[in-house]
Design an enzyme around this catalytic site. Structure first.
Site, PDB file in Angstrom:
ATOM      1  N   PRO A  29       5.886  -0.438   1.599  1.00 28.10           N
ATOM      2  CA  PRO A  29       4.721   0.364   0.839  1.00 28.10           C
ATOM      3  C   PRO A  29       3.467  -0.768   0.916  1.00 28.10           C
ATOM      4  O   PRO A  29       3.686  -1.881   0.387  1.00 28.10           O
ATOM      5  CB  PRO A  29       4.891   0.764  -0.390  1.00 28.10           C
ATOM      6  CG  PRO A  29       6.304   0.435  -0.655  1.00 28.10           C
ATOM      7  CD  PRO A  29       6.811  -0.568   0.292  1.00 28.10           C
ATOM      8  N   CYS A  30       2.224  -0.335   1.569  1.00 30.93           N
ATOM      9  CA  CYS A  30       1.150  -1.238   1.396  1.00 30.93           C
ATOM     10  C   CYS A  30       0.921  -1.627  -0.007  1.00 30.93           C
ATOM     11  O   CYS A  30       0.863  -0.559  -1.062  1.00 30.93           O
ATOM     12  CB  CYS A  30      -0.021  -0.476   2.150  1.00 30.93           C
ATOM     13  SG  CYS A  30       0.160  -0.699   3.818  1.00 30.93           S
ATOM     14  N   GLY A  31       0.310  -2.546  -0.374  1.00 31.45           N
ATOM     15  CA  GLY A  31      -0.264  -3.067  -1.507  1.00 31.45           C
ATOM     16  C   GLY A  31       0.709  -2.686  -2.824  1.00 31.45           C
ATOM     17  O   GLY A  31       0.525  -2.413  -3.838  1.00 31.45           O
TER      18      GLY A  31
END
Lengths: 344, 223
Positions: free
Chosen positions: B175-177
């Site tokens: 997952p991004c971030g």
């Protein structure tokens, strides 16, 4: 500046002569086609050579859809590893030309990631660049902020081995600096410009810098004196891969060497915690030594060889010099290590 | 640098912290999530890399009986026992004689990323004969809500990469971030000084990430 430029130029111009054989099960012509001779850039990737190789074999292929892969002595080659690294790792005694086999069928999907030619290689390159940026800068904004055109141009410069074009684009990448006393003292600076990679934390202390490193360790069970005696590799399972940043410590009056860097990654082979043969080994393996005939400490593991860009490295070299001059275009330093495994 | 005692405010975790968080996660899961087998800790002490405190979490052979009815809204983790009556929704090219043919097996590994200083979820699916499942097939096993999430947002994405230690292609969920929403989780909770104790890091992380692959954790684990 001059020394850096020359070293980087050597790295970009480094190439491996390949002799590519079509796998005999895929030869549909008579006589069988001769092998293709190709000069492969060290910093490049095998799938990018396919347009050069395919014309040699297209008349010999049986009909059907193609999915291209390479093997060396039966071991399928991971296409996302730079060609030079594959060569340094798999050929203990350098083989020139390097004999590889190309396949157009029967892609081993259970062991090899799918590869859709240049797109897959480019995707892998950009991802590695982002990961390296994250390690050096703490975020990948610099890569995300590059325009699509600049990213494309940068990839093209790598594909073509065009160091000039790449160097022109580097300032747009704004990657952090990897500096140290060595380059500052000699008046050299890396071609990279932009904000420094070292951060000052709230207490005003200089934090350690993190360097992107990919370490490939090939472990051999038998001891050997000459590289040509190293047994052939059967599978990739004989290779341990470590994708882990090196924390670069800066201490007054002390130089952080390649040895120090390797010690952080392989402490059991080097440094105080090493189980090496010789006076330095403090920890001794006391496990079953029933095979010990000569009484020498054969139970220890030992680093036999460290190669970066095809060069056998002396461990005393300042690590920052190694990084700034020998890293790949995606800002990763790839290190191949050959070890004799500790015996159990 | 950071001690293993707390999660640093930036939502990341150290290698040592990950080991601590992993054991706490596995222990609570075993106690409180009885609908699933327990996670095991796989130490990384192969011949050349002997760091005993390193390892990853493994949960294997989870059976997901794939749903043949594509209009299912809830978690599609059950088989439709009466599928023969829903012929209009069934893909007629699939002739299932035996429920076992539709059993999909999943392995999940939670592996620490030293580069990003956050955990990553690796997973793979295979049928009962061991044949790997493609991403298309796997997506059909995922809850429909997460499939739309994956397709529409750039928040989370699945890539196919070599497992960092097992040398085979696996799927990875990154997952991004991650560090940003872990930070948000810390701040919105009642931890003193917004510092999440490291023991709860993986539980919090998994409460979000697990949902993407249809693995829910009971609320009690978050306490």
């Amino acid at each position: 500046m001059a020394a850096n430029e020359e070293a980087v130029k050597y790295v970009w111009e480094g190439a491996i002569p390949l002799q590519i054989h079509l796998h005999k099960s895929e030869v549909a012509s008579h006589p069988a086609p001769p092998p293709a001779l190709v000069l492969a850039p060290r910093i490049g990737y095998l799938p990018l050579l396919v347009p050069l190789i395919k014309p040699y074999f297209k008349d010999s292929l049986p009909p059907g859809e193609e999915s291209i892969w390479f093997d060396y002595k039966g071991v399928p080659l991971k296409w996302y590893i730079p060609t030079g690294v594959l060569f340094d790792l798999l050929c203990a005694e350098p083989e020139r030309p390097w004999n590889l086999t190309i396949h157009f069928r029967g892609y081993p999907t259970n062991v090899l990631l799918p590869c859709e030619g240049e797109d897959s290689v480019k995707w892998n390159f950009v991802n590695s660049l982002k990961e390296a940026a994250y390690i050096i800068n703490g975020n990948c904004k610099n890569v995300m902020n590059m325009s699509q055109n600049d990213q494309e141009d940068m990839w093209t410069s790598v594909m073509n081995g065009d160091l000039e074009a790449y160097t022109r684009l580097l300032p747009k990448l704004k990657m952090g600096n990897i500096e140290d006393e060595y380059s500052r003292k000699e008046g050299l600076s890396s071609p990279i410009s932009g904000q420094g990679g070292t951060e000052i934390d709230m207490a005003g202390q200089v934090k350690t810098a993190r360097i992107p490193v990919r370490l490939y360790v090939r472990s051999v069970n038998e001891n050997f004196e000459f590289l040509e005696d190293v047994p052939e590799m059967d599978t990739w399972d004989e290779i341990s891969y470590l994708n882990r940043p090196v924390e670069f410590l800066r201490e007054e009056g002390k130089c952080f060497t390649l040895r120090d860097a390797i010690e952080t990654l392989l402490p059991e082979y080097i440094g105080d915690r090493a189980q090496t043969s010789g006076e330095e080994g403090e920890e001794r393996t006391t496990t079953d030594v029933s095979e010990e005939a000569e009484g020498s400490q054969e139970t220890r593991g030992e680093i036999k060889l460290i190669r970066i860009q095809g060069i056998e490295m002396k461990l005393e070299i300042p690590f920052s010099w190694v990084v700034n001059n020998l890293m790949n275009p995606e800002f990763y330093l790839h290190i191949s290590v050959l070890v004799k495994a500790p015996q159990r | 640098m950071d001690s293993a005692g707390e999660v640093v405010n930036d939502g990341k975790i150290t290698l040592e912290g990950f080991s601590v968080a992993a054991r706490s996660f596995a222990e609570k899961w075993k106690r409180l999530n009885l609908s699933f087998p327990p996670w095991s800790w796989v130490p990384l002490n192969n011949r050349t890399l002997l760091k005993k405190e390193e390892g990853y979490l493994s949960l294997e052979k989870i059976i997901i009986l794939s749903s043949l009815d594509e209009s299912v809204e809830e978690e599609s983790l059950d088989v439709r026992a009466d599928w023969s009556e829903k012929e209009e929704a069934v893909d007629h090219t699939v002739l299932v004689q035996d429920v076992e043919d539709e059993a999909h097996y999943y392995d999940y590994h939670i592996v620490y990323s030293a580069s990003y200083m956050v955990p990553m979820l690796y997973f793979r699916g295979y049928s009962s004969d061991g044949k790997p499942l493609s991403l298309e097939v796997i997506k059909r096993d995922l809850p429909s809500s997460s499939v739309s999430l994956l397709l529409e947002s750039k928040w989370t994405f699945i890539t196919q990469e070599d497992h960092p230690y097992l040398n085979r292609p696996w799927f990875k969920l990154h997952p991004c971030g991650t560090e940003e929403w872990i930070k948000l989780l810390s701040e919105s909770s009642s931890f003193t000084g917004c510092q999440m104790p490291v023991e709860l890091y993986l539980i919090s992380w998994f409460s979000v990430v697990g949902q993407v692959v249809g693995l829910k954790i009971p609320h009690e684990m978050l306490i």
